[in-house]
Design a protein around this motif. Structure first.
Motif, PDB file in Angstrom:
ATOM      1  N   ALA A  28       0.815  -1.218   0.000  1.00  0.00           N
ATOM      2  CA  ALA A  28       0.000   0.000   0.000  1.00  0.00           C
ATOM      3  C   ALA A  28       0.850   1.269   0.000  1.00  0.00           C
ATOM      4  CB  ALA A  28      -0.929   0.002   1.205  1.00  0.00           C
ATOM      5  N   GLY A  29       1.982   1.272   0.681  1.00  0.00           N
ATOM      6  CA  GLY A  29       2.792   2.481   0.792  1.00  0.00           C
ATOM      7  C   GLY A  29       3.967   2.558  -0.154  1.00  0.00           C
ATOM      8  N   PHE A  30       4.337   1.441  -0.783  1.00  0.00           N
ATOM      9  CA  PHE A  30       5.518   1.430  -1.637  1.00  0.00           C
ATOM     10  C   PHE A  30       5.502   0.212  -2.558  1.00  0.00           C
ATOM     11  CE2 PHE A  30       6.552  -0.804   2.260  1.00  0.00           C
ATOM     12  CZ  PHE A  30       7.049  -2.009   1.790  1.00  0.00           C
ATOM     13  N   VAL A  31       6.426   0.213  -3.501  1.00  0.00           N
ATOM     14  CA  VAL A  31       6.698  -0.940  -4.348  1.00  0.00           C
ATOM     15  C   VAL A  31       8.168  -1.276  -4.145  1.00  0.00           C
ATOM     16  CG1 VAL A  31       6.815  -1.815  -6.710  1.00  0.00           C
ATOM     17  CG2 VAL A  31       4.977  -0.264  -6.051  1.00  0.00           C
ATOM     18  N   LEU A  32       8.466  -2.547  -3.866  1.00  0.00           N
ATOM     19  CA  LEU A  32       9.852  -2.992  -3.699  1.00  0.00           C
ATOM     20  C   LEU A  32      10.280  -3.739  -4.955  1.00  0.00           C
ATOM     21  CD1 LEU A  32      12.406  -3.504  -1.929  1.00  0.00           C
ATOM     22  CD2 LEU A  32      11.309  -5.645  -1.248  1.00  0.00           C
ATOM     23  N   LEU A  33      11.366  -3.275  -5.558  1.00  0.00           N
ATOM     24  CA  LEU A  33      11.965  -3.963  -6.695  1.00  0.00           C
ATOM     25  C   LEU A  33      13.266  -4.602  -6.231  1.00  0.00           C
ATOM     26  CD1 LEU A  33      11.663  -1.113  -9.367  1.00  0.00           C
ATOM     27  CD2 LEU A  33      10.048  -2.959  -8.947  1.00  0.00           C
ATOM     28  N   THR A  34      13.489  -5.862  -6.579  1.00  0.00           N
ATOM     29  CA  THR A  34      14.747  -6.529  -6.244  1.00  0.00           C
ATOM     30  C   THR A  34      15.289  -7.199  -7.494  1.00  0.00           C
ATOM     31  OG1 THR A  34      13.515  -8.476  -5.525  1.00  0.00           O
ATOM     32  CG2 THR A  34      14.218  -6.943  -3.820  1.00  0.00           C
TER      33      THR A  34
END
Length: 133
Positions: A28-34
């Motif tokens: 909801a608050g961010f998108v994590l890319l790895t």
């Protein structure tokens, strides 16, 4: 107690663009890319667009994300991977502990190789050209 080295910061645009081709875990608050980075160690980057708000809001969000990553990555980050957090509109108002829990869950999913389904964007109607004013 052995001290883990702190993750390094991504500074080059090419690294951010490359991370966009990796695993994506949206919250909801961010998108994590790895994405694996061929042995450069654990690195992180933060992106917050102007859509989120003015400079004060964006900088506040980046400070919160920086602190989240500094706390979480040494313990549960992926070795030899780039981690990029992209801010979302609800990220500033969310409780810090909630954000930390969401980041932990996103890192767990990334470690397991699970990501969100790929997004299929429709091509623009006008062939990718921006409308003229």
């Amino acid at each position: 107690m052995i001290q883990q080295p702190l993750p390094r910061v991504l500074t080059k645009r090419a690294d951010f663009v490359a991370a966009n081709k990796g695993l994506r875990n949206a919250r909801a608050g961010f998108v994590l890319l790895t994405r694996p980075n061929e042995g450069f160690g654990m690195r992180y980057g933060i992106t917050v667009t102007k859509k989120i708000g003015n400079a004060v809001v964006r900088n506040r969000m980046k400070r919160r994300f920086r602190e989240l990553l500094r706390a979480a990555l040494p313990k549960s980050g992926l070795a030899n991977h780039d981690h990029v957090l992209i801010g979302r509109a609800g990220g500033v108002e969310r409780d810090f502990t909630t954000l930390a829990e969401e980041l932990g869950k996103a890192l767990t999913r990334a470690r397991a190789g699970q990501g969100d389904r790929p997004r299929h964007r429709r091509p623009r109607q006008n062939g990718g050209e921006k409308p003229r004013k």
